[in-house]
Design a protein around this motif. Structure first.
Motif, PDB file in Angstrom:
ATOM      1  N   ALA A 123       0.754  -1.116   0.146  1.00 55.74           N
ATOM      2  CA  ALA A 123       0.099  -0.144  -0.049  1.00 55.74           C
ATOM      3  C   ALA A 123       0.905   1.181  -0.087  1.00 55.74           C
ATOM      4  O   ALA A 123       0.597   2.284  -0.700  1.00 55.74           O
ATOM      5  CB  ALA A 123      -0.975   0.125   1.115  1.00 55.74           C
ATOM      6  N   ALA A 124       2.053   1.277   0.869  1.00 58.61           N
ATOM      7  CA  ALA A 124       2.866   2.387   0.855  1.00 58.61           C
ATOM      8  C   ALA A 124       3.639   2.727  -0.545  1.00 58.61           C
ATOM      9  O   ALA A 124       3.866   3.918  -0.925  1.00 58.61           O
ATOM     10  CB  ALA A 124       3.687   2.117   1.836  1.00 58.61           C
ATOM     11  N   SER A 125       3.984   1.495  -1.415  1.00 55.00           N
ATOM     12  CA  SER A 125       4.481   1.738  -2.600  1.00 55.00           C
ATOM     13  C   SER A 125       3.489   2.130  -3.487  1.00 55.00           C
ATOM     14  O   SER A 125       4.003   3.310  -4.156  1.00 55.00           O
ATOM     15  CB  SER A 125       5.040   0.363  -3.024  1.00 55.00           C
ATOM     16  N   ILE A 126       2.451   1.929  -3.510  1.00 53.63           N
ATOM     17  CA  ILE A 126       1.457   2.485  -4.417  1.00 53.63           C
ATOM     18  C   ILE A 126       1.053   4.035  -4.141  1.00 53.63           C
ATOM     19  O   ILE A 126       1.017   4.879  -5.047  1.00 53.63           O
ATOM     20  CB  ILE A 126      -0.125   1.633  -4.270  1.00 53.63           C
ATOM     21  N   VAL A 127       0.911   4.219  -2.795  1.00 53.02           N
ATOM     22  CA  VAL A 127       0.451   5.503  -2.690  1.00 53.02           C
ATOM     23  C   VAL A 127       1.652   6.578  -2.706  1.00 53.02           C
ATOM     24  O   VAL A 127       1.782   7.776  -3.308  1.00 53.02           O
ATOM     25  CB  VAL A 127       0.053   5.779  -0.927  1.00 53.02           C
ATOM     26  N   SER A 128       2.847   6.069  -2.524  1.00 54.70           N
ATOM     27  CA  SER A 128       4.118   6.909  -2.666  1.00 54.70           C
ATOM     28  C   SER A 128       4.468   7.247  -4.091  1.00 54.70           C
ATOM     29  O   SER A 128       4.959   8.269  -4.731  1.00 54.70           O
ATOM     30  CB  SER A 128       5.288   6.292  -1.916  1.00 54.70           C
ATOM     31  N   TYR A 129       3.962   6.088  -4.993  1.00 53.83           N
ATOM     32  CA  TYR A 129       4.213   6.068  -6.374  1.00 53.83           C
ATOM     33  C   TYR A 129       3.295   7.374  -6.995  1.00 53.83           C
ATOM     34  O   TYR A 129       3.547   7.861  -8.106  1.00 53.83           O
ATOM     35  CB  TYR A 129       3.841   5.076  -7.132  1.00 53.83           C
ATOM     36  N   ASN A 130       2.180   7.511  -6.554  1.00 60.90           N
ATOM     37  CA  ASN A 130       1.212   8.258  -6.784  1.00 60.90           C
ATOM     38  C   ASN A 130       1.319   9.972  -5.971  1.00 60.90           C
ATOM     39  O   ASN A 130       0.543  10.540  -6.098  1.00 60.90           O
ATOM     40  CB  ASN A 130      -0.178   7.968  -6.509  1.00 60.90           C
ATOM     41  N   MET A 131       2.306  10.346  -5.545  1.00 60.33           N
ATOM     42  CA  MET A 131       2.589  11.310  -5.096  1.00 60.33           C
ATOM     43  C   MET A 131       4.028  11.969  -5.630  1.00 60.33           C
ATOM     44  O   MET A 131       5.376  11.350  -5.705  1.00 60.33           O
ATOM     45  CB  MET A 131       3.070  10.971  -3.254  1.00 60.33           C
ATOM     46  N   PRO A 210       3.204   0.645  -8.923  1.00 59.02           N
ATOM     47  CA  PRO A 210       4.548   1.176  -9.468  1.00 59.02           C
ATOM     48  C   PRO A 210       5.198   0.033 -10.311  1.00 59.02           C
ATOM     49  O   PRO A 210       4.971  -1.081  -9.852  1.00 59.02           O
ATOM     50  CB  PRO A 210       5.083   1.638  -8.351  1.00 59.02           C
ATOM     51  N   PRO A 211       6.073   0.424 -11.245  1.00 56.89           N
ATOM     52  CA  PRO A 211       6.857  -0.870 -11.796  1.00 56.89           C
ATOM     53  C   PRO A 211       7.919  -1.323 -11.019  1.00 56.89           C
ATOM     54  O   PRO A 211       8.330  -0.529 -10.092  1.00 56.89           O
ATOM     55  CB  PRO A 211       7.614  -0.093 -13.191  1.00 56.89           C
ATOM     56  N   SER A 212       8.134  -2.630 -10.986  1.00 48.36           N
ATOM     57  CA  SER A 212       9.037  -3.435 -10.247  1.00 48.36           C
ATOM     58  C   SER A 212      10.230  -4.033 -10.973  1.00 48.36           C
ATOM     59  O   SER A 212      11.085  -4.589 -10.412  1.00 48.36           O
ATOM     60  CB  SER A 212       8.319  -4.225  -9.276  1.00 48.36           C
ATOM     61  N   ARG A 213       9.739  -4.262 -12.482  1.00 54.61           N
ATOM     62  CA  ARG A 213      10.865  -4.885 -13.267  1.00 54.61           C
ATOM     63  C   ARG A 213      11.566  -4.092 -14.430  1.00 54.61           C
ATOM     64  O   ARG A 213      11.074  -2.980 -14.278  1.00 54.61           O
ATOM     65  CB  ARG A 213      10.281  -5.976 -13.796  1.00 54.61           C
ATOM     66  N   PHE A 214      12.536  -4.498 -14.866  1.00 58.90           N
ATOM     67  CA  PHE A 214      13.392  -3.881 -15.834  1.00 58.90           C
ATOM     68  C   PHE A 214      13.132  -4.267 -17.273  1.00 58.90           C
ATOM     69  O   PHE A 214      12.585  -5.446 -17.482  1.00 58.90           O
ATOM     70  CB  PHE A 214      14.886  -3.921 -15.378  1.00 58.90           C
ATOM     71  N   LEU A 215      13.437  -3.417 -18.113  1.00 56.70           N
ATOM     72  CA  LEU A 215      13.202  -3.801 -19.457  1.00 56.70           C
ATOM     73  C   LEU A 215      13.666  -5.095 -19.924  1.00 56.70           C
ATOM     74  O   LEU A 215      13.050  -5.906 -20.521  1.00 56.70           O
ATOM     75  CB  LEU A 215      13.627  -2.679 -20.385  1.00 56.70           C
ATOM     76  N   TRP A 216      14.980  -5.486 -19.368  1.00 52.26           N
ATOM     77  CA  TRP A 216      15.753  -6.548 -19.675  1.00 52.26           C
ATOM     78  C   TRP A 216      15.151  -7.739 -19.239  1.00 52.26           C
ATOM     79  O   TRP A 216      15.044  -8.832 -19.854  1.00 52.26           O
ATOM     80  CB  TRP A 216      17.193  -6.508 -19.242  1.00 52.26           C
TER      81      TRP A 216
END
Length: 415
Positions: A123-131, A210-216
């Motif tokens: 939840a903190a990751s989602i809210v932080s990503y939206n700030m 929020p994204p957690s993976r890289f393009l590769w």
């Protein structure tokens, strides 16, 4: 990478020039400007404002779960909050539950948010990503391409004191105002609501994961990108993958901010068949022989790109032609064909780049194309089967820690 190095040098020289100008002006009297009278802001803080909006009640519960309500209500700090409304939250909760919450009442959704199904850290990751730690009105966002980007409150490098933690690192989010108001590739249904300590933008669709993976991770793990993976590895021949000169490094690390037009396997197979057929037919004049050699080349699979059939320089040129030095969400594409540079322009500055275009049906992108200079027709971006379908199953506007990716049905040719 030459392009990136050149940009760094230019910005360094501009910074030095600016500093010299400032130093040369130090002996001048400062202009006396009267300070404006202090104005005490009034009204609700961001968290209080969200709590007061009935249609944002589910996201408010997620804020409570995150533990970030005091931060949003801190009237000495300023933020912009992107808030998914209740329909967006219901859809999001149904997706992450695997459909188990379909048909829930709002009290049941609240119970699901408060359950172990969503951890406080998630939840903190989602809210932080939206700030965003600034007050950004959409009227201040330009309509240019590519999207602007702003640092969010989410640090993707782990916990303080942990291995690899960088206190200055932040994931970025990308507001846009071309073809409407957007954050990343999600349209905003309400903008510029003013709170005591910031701005609220509202979406009726979920944009907050929020994204957690890289393009590769996607390129090397998706079986439909086997040829693209082989092409990147061939392009990196003789280059250590742990250095920034490596395409694998660029595609695998936090810091770069790029866009990948990713040809699928069928696109590479079509290209290989055509190239081999043309060469053999020109040498033999036999359709049968040319067809046999072309089929054999395709049958060899991605290994064809790892041999001397093609040069490393050619493969690298093709790969970097599929990379842009900024994220490019399809909703920010022009609606009339327009050319933009790729990383190939770092070595060939005068190259016209690739040509982009998008078609909208209602508020959303229904088709998008990218054309290489040497292609007879434009490649189609495979638009998501469902709107905003995320990695690892989506095909367009795939959002990663270090960039975006779109699956396309042709290999782009720079000449």
């Amino acid at each position: 990478m030459k392009y990136i190095t050149k940009r760094i040098k230019i910005h360094f020289l501009l910074a030095v020039s600016a500093m010299m100008f400032i130093l040369s002006s130090c002996n001048k009297d400062l202009e006396q400007i009267a300070a404006p009278p202090a104005v005490t802001p009034t009204g609700l803080a961001l968290g209080e404002s969200i709590a007061a909006i009935p249609n944002d009640s589910l996201y408010y519960k997620l804020i409570l779960k995150s533990g970030l309500l005091p931060t949003l209500n801190n009237k000495s700090a300023i933020f912009t909050a992107f808030v998914p409304d209740n329909p967006a939250m219901r859809n999001f909760l149904n997706i992450i539950s695997g459909g188990a919450t379909g048909g829930f009442t709002d009290p049941q959704y609240v119970a699901f948010i408060n359950s172990a199904a969503i951890s406080a850290s998630t939840a903190a990751s989602i809210v932080s990503y939206n700030m965003i730690p600034q007050a950004i009105k959409m009227s201040s966002v330009p309509t240019t391409f590519p999207n602007w980007f702003y640092p969010t409150n989410l640090n993707p490098t782990g916990v303080p004191g942990g291995p690899g933690y960088n206190p200055f690192a932040r994931l970025t989010t990308h507001p846009a105002r071309r073809n409407g108001n957007w954050v990343n590739n999600v349209p905003l249904s309400g903008v510029d609501a003013v709170a005591y300590n910031g701005i609220i933008h509202t979406s009726s669709l979920m944009h907050s994961i929020p994204p957690s993976r890289f393009l590769w991770n996607r390129i090397s793990g998706d079986p439909d990108f086997d040829y693209l993976e082989a092409a990147v590895l061939r392009a990196d021949s003789g280059v250590a993958p742990t250095t920034s000169a490596s395409l694998q490094w660029v595609l695998s690390n936090f810091g770069p901010n790029i866009n990948v037009f990713a040809p699928n396997n069928a696109a590479f197979q079509t290209l290989i068949f055509g190239l081999v057929y043309q060469q053999v037919f020109a040498a033999t004049g036999s359709v049968a022989i040319a067809t046999a050699f072309a089929n054999a080349a395709v049958a060899s699979g991605p290994a064809f790109l790892s041999t001397n059939n093609v040069s490393t320089q050619m493969v690298k040129g093709i790969v970097v032609y599929h990379l842009m030095g900024a994220r490019a969400f399809t909703n920010n594409f022009p609606t009339t064909a327009t050319s933009y540079p790729t990383l190939l322009n770092g070595g060939i500055p005068t190259h016209p780049g690739v040509t982009l275009t998008a078609t909208f049906t209602g508020p959303l992108v229904s088709a998008a194309t990218v054309k290489g200079l040497g292609n007879a027709t434009a490649a189609n971006i495979t638009i998501n089967a469902l709107p905003f379908l995320p990695d690892p199953v989506g095909t367009s506007d795939q959002h990663f820690v270090n960039g975006t990716l779109h699956k396309i049905n042709q290999v782009l040719l720079p000449q």
